[in-house]
Enzyme design. Structure first.
Site, short mmCIF file in Angstrom:
data_model
loop_
_atom_site.label_atom_id
_atom_site.label_comp_id
_atom_site.label_asym_id
_atom_site.label_seq_id
_atom_site.Cartn_x
_atom_site.Cartn_y
_atom_site.Cartn_z
N ARG A 26 0.83 -1.21 0.00
CA ARG A 26 0.00 0.00 0.00
C ARG A 26 0.86 1.26 0.00
NH1 ARG A 26 -2.77 -4.20 1.98
NH2 ARG A 26 -5.06 -4.15 2.11
N GLY A 91 -1.45 -11.71 -5.50
CA GLY A 91 -2.86 -11.31 -5.63
C GLY A 91 -3.02 -9.84 -5.32
N SER A 161 -12.93 -11.27 -2.05
CA SER A 161 -11.64 -10.77 -1.55
C SER A 161 -11.79 -9.29 -1.26
CB SER A 161 -10.55 -10.97 -2.61
OG SER A 161 -9.39 -10.28 -2.21
N ASP A 315 -5.04 -15.47 6.71
CA ASP A 315 -3.64 -15.86 6.49
C ASP A 315 -3.01 -16.60 7.68
OD1 ASP A 315 -3.99 -14.66 4.09
OD2 ASP A 315 -2.57 -13.02 4.41
N ARG A 346 -5.78 -23.72 0.56
CA ARG A 346 -5.04 -23.88 1.82
C ARG A 346 -5.72 -24.82 2.80
NH1 ARG A 346 -2.87 -17.61 2.50
NH2 ARG A 346 -1.07 -17.93 1.15
N ARG A 388 2.76 -19.83 2.89
CA ARG A 388 2.22 -20.02 4.25
C ARG A 388 2.11 -21.50 4.61
NH1 ARG A 388 1.77 -14.87 5.75
NH2 ARG A 388 1.09 -13.45 4.12
N LYS A 414 8.01 -15.76 -1.61
CA LYS A 414 6.87 -14.89 -1.94
C LYS A 414 6.69 -13.79 -0.89
CE LYS A 414 2.05 -15.12 -3.48
NZ LYS A 414 1.35 -14.14 -2.68
O1 LIG Z 1 -5.19 -6.70 1.35
C1 LIG Z 1 -4.28 -7.46 1.69
O2 LIG Z 1 -3.12 -7.05 1.90
C2 LIG Z 1 -4.59 -8.89 1.85
C3 LIG Z 1 -5.90 -9.29 2.02
C4 LIG Z 1 -6.27 -10.68 2.33
O3 LIG Z 1 -6.93 -11.21 1.20
P1 LIG Z 1 -8.53 -11.37 1.11
O4 LIG Z 1 -9.16 -10.07 1.29
O5 LIG Z 1 -8.70 -11.92 -0.27
O6 LIG Z 1 -8.92 -12.34 2.18
C5 LIG Z 1 -5.08 -11.55 2.69
O7 LIG Z 1 -5.42 -12.90 2.63
C6 LIG Z 1 -3.91 -11.28 1.76
O8 LIG Z 1 -2.81 -12.08 2.10
C7 LIG Z 1 -3.47 -9.85 1.87
C1 LIG Z 2 -2.78 -14.54 -0.03
C2 LIG Z 2 -1.65 -13.86 0.12
O1 LIG Z 2 -1.24 -12.81 -0.65
P1 LIG Z 2 -1.81 -12.32 -2.03
O2 LIG Z 2 -3.30 -12.43 -1.99
O3 LIG Z 2 -1.35 -10.90 -2.15
O4 LIG Z 2 -1.24 -13.19 -3.11
C3 LIG Z 2 -0.76 -14.18 1.26
O5 LIG Z 2 0.24 -13.46 1.43
O6 LIG Z 2 -1.01 -15.14 1.98
#
Ligand SMILES: O=C(O)C1=C[C@@H](OP(=O)(O)O)[C@@H](O)[C@H](O)C1
Ligand SMILES: C=C(OP(=O)(O)O)C(=O)O
Length: 433
Positions: A26, A91, A161, A315, A346, A388, A414
């Protein structure tokens, strides 16, 4: 892909917890949107953070990396990348940046590993269809976005998400008129949205939260540059907390006592299971703000089962499953179905691999049911190419009777590339091959 062999052992010593990956993404994005110079300190260049830094560079921002630091110089304007934006397996990078495709004047292509490009994106496609934004996408293939993001009402489901909401929060403040994000089902991972709004506020952007049901975003806002130090990561601290409770005496440093991170829930969950965690809070001046930092002392404990709601802290579920597998009685992990759409499924991954080590763990549709044991056998397990899962299995090894071999262990890069080095430094017996 590397594999590690771990002999069961006791861990003891101090660990400086790495900076929050979520906050680092961010801060890099917000600083890129701000006209001027921002210095971001306490950055670890995991593969995910590298993906976000490189992506902002592709959008025409001057992102300079130094050991532990990123300097960003920007005029506050994004330019259309001339080649695909490579999000690798992150992601966050993909979902935070896709709306930027609607802020530039040429088509933008986002690419990533097939495992990333098959994670859900449909909430964006529903928005693009309503706004007349063209996109091309086939599962596992790059995504093309072309068109102009317009101010208005953005409907987003709350249970796929939270990253879609964060992505919109970065893009919508720059539009000429006001917008609203309407969350159409109860929001999960709420605190990730809190940290988005908190970082945005630091960089001069205000968003009004109406009880996580809708968010008002004024148009025409300008991001302001800021020097920023990233606080420690509770999602990563969770591995050391569970490790300490299973067989350790660990002191964890650089966590913020007032953190907004949802994964801070690890403390209350572990304490409710009987974990001995001693928090020592002290005042520290970090960059421009005074914050309270916590040192946590984690002592080997006899823990017992409980019910864990995974909806707000997905997580930390895999490592909590490890603790549950080695706690007395039954643990139920509920409301955790979104773990199935992360880097791996997971729930399936941790249930399968912990079973190989001798745990009594079964998958439910949206969670896990675990009958605890005092120790596990050990054996050969796989990370499912998920950081993880790899780190959770390493923690489980502490209470195995025999050695644990983890294949595809380099998945840790990662988010936490020096995890095994740290594990070794505090007494872990690991060989890498
Ligand atoms: O906004 C973030 O930094 C994240 C949000 C979460 O995802 P979700 O919102 O899909 O659960 C988390 O699982 C991911 O590792 C990081
Ligand atoms: C899900 C994760 O990250 P991202 O969604 O950014 O891939 C994570 O760090 O466990």
């Amino acid at each position: 892909m590397m594999k590690v062999t771990i002999q069961p052992n006791h861990l003891e010593g101090e660990i400086v917890i790495p900076p929050s990956k979520s906050i680092s993404h961010r801060a890099v994005i917000a600083a890129s949107m701000a006209s001027g110079y921002s210095k971001l300190e306490n950055i670890v260049f995991s593969k995910d953070i590298i993906a976000t830094c490189d992506a902002m560079q592709d959008f025409g921002i001057n992102v300079n990396t130094y050991p532990g630091r990123v300097d960003i110089i920007s005029d506050g304007h994004l330019r259309a990348p001339i080649h695909p934006v490579q999000c690798n397996e992150s992601g966050s990078t993909l979902r935070f940046l896709v709306p930027f495709g609607g802020l530039v004047d040429k088509p933008v292509v986002f690419s990533g590993k097939p495992s990333l490009m098959s994670r859900p994106l449909s909430p964006y496609f529903d928005i693009f269809n309503k706004q007349g934004i063209r996109y091309e996408y086939r599962a596992k293939m790059p995504l093309l976005v072309e068109g102009e993001l317009k101010p208005g009402i953005y409907e987003v489901p709350g249970d796929v998400s939270s990253q879609f909401i964060t992505g919109l929060m970065f893009a919508l403040p720059s539009l000429k008129e006001d917008s609203q994000i309407v969350v159409t089902s109860p929001l999960e991972s709420k605190q990730y949205v809190d940290i988005t709004m908190d970082v945005l506020k630091t960089f001069g952007v205000e968003i009004i939260n109406h009880n996580y049901e809708h968010f008002t975003i004024k148009g025409g806002q300008r991001f302001t540059p800021h020097n920023f130090r990233v606080e420690g990561d509770y999602s990563q601290a969770a591995f050391w907390i569970v490790a300490g409770l299973l067989d350790g005496d660990l002191t964890l440093k650089d966590l913020s006592a007032q953190s907004l991170q949802g994964d801070k829930a690890i403390l209350e969950i572990c304490k409710s299971m009987g974990g001995k965690i001693i928090e020592e809070t002290s005042q520290a001046s970090q960059a421009s703000q005074a914050t309270q930092t916590s040192n946590l002392h984690i002592l080997k404990s006899e823990t017992h089962g409980t019910v864990i709601d995974g909806s707000q802290c997905p997580d930390i579920v895999p490592v909590l499953a490890v603790l549950a597998a080695l706690s007395e009685g039954e643990t139920k992990i509920i409301n955790a179905s979104r773990l199935r759409i992360k880097e791996s499924d997971r729930l399936k991954a941790i249930a399968t691999e912990l079973s190989k080590l001798g745990a009594d763990i079964t998958e439910a549709d949206d969670g896990l049911i675990i009958q605890g044991k005092t120790s596990l056998k050990g054996g050969i397990v796989d990370s499912w190419n998920d950081h993880r899962i790899a780190m959770s299995l390493a923690v489980a090894s502490l209470r195995c009777e025999g050695e644990v071999i983890i294949t595809n262990s380099s998945a840790i890069d990662k988010s936490y590339p020096h995890f095994f080095q740290e594990f070794k430094r505090v007494g872990g017996i690991i060989s890498e091959n």
